[in-house]
Design a protein around this motif. Sequence first.
Motif, mmCIF file in Angstrom:
data_model
loop_
_atom_site.group_PDB
_atom_site.id
_atom_site.type_symbol
_atom_site.label_atom_id
_atom_site.label_comp_id
_atom_site.label_asym_id
_atom_site.label_seq_id
_atom_site.Cartn_x
_atom_site.Cartn_y
_atom_site.Cartn_z
ATOM 1 N N GLU A 131 0.833 -1.208 0.000
ATOM 2 C CA GLU A 131 0.000 0.000 0.000
ATOM 3 C C GLU A 131 0.864 1.254 0.000
ATOM 4 O OE1 GLU A 131 -3.227 -0.032 -0.553
ATOM 5 O OE2 GLU A 131 -3.077 -2.216 -0.619
ATOM 6 N N ARG A 133 0.977 1.000 -10.716
ATOM 7 C CA ARG A 133 -0.285 0.744 -9.999
ATOM 8 C C ARG A 133 -1.215 -0.135 -10.823
ATOM 9 N NH1 ARG A 133 0.266 6.228 -9.130
ATOM 10 N NH2 ARG A 133 -1.480 6.654 -10.525
ATOM 11 N N GLU A 151 1.272 4.230 -3.177
ATOM 12 C CA GLU A 151 0.989 5.661 -3.002
ATOM 13 C C GLU A 151 1.921 6.534 -3.832
ATOM 14 O OE1 GLU A 151 1.042 6.706 1.118
ATOM 15 O OE2 GLU A 151 -0.553 5.281 1.625
#
Length: 111
Positions: free
Chosen positions: A12, A23, A16
């Motif tokens: 996670e 992603r 970011e």
Amino acid sequence: MATALPRSDNAEELLETATRQFRETFDFYRTPRGYHPRAVQEWVLRSVDQLAQYDSYAMIRLVSPRPLLMIVGSEAESANFSREAIDRAAEPEELAVIDGATHIDLYDRDA
């Protein structure tokens, strides 16, 4: 037995700050969209050296006289690789651009 790079426990956090393509790749391969039970989701350490030495364009001139068609999404972060291949290829060659698509979109999404 080959040594694999360890899996990250902080996915996670990595996502970011990751690029859009990273992603989307994570989403594709780590979710049911691209999951396969025999895909271990690891990189073998020797792969890093092989990737560093790989040259996609070294023999591209040998494709001719067979036609070369490359398909790229207009939003793909990797589009420069396809454009460079077309620039280096001999005729006949064509670059088809799918408007609004990313690299990963071309795997399984309708254009």
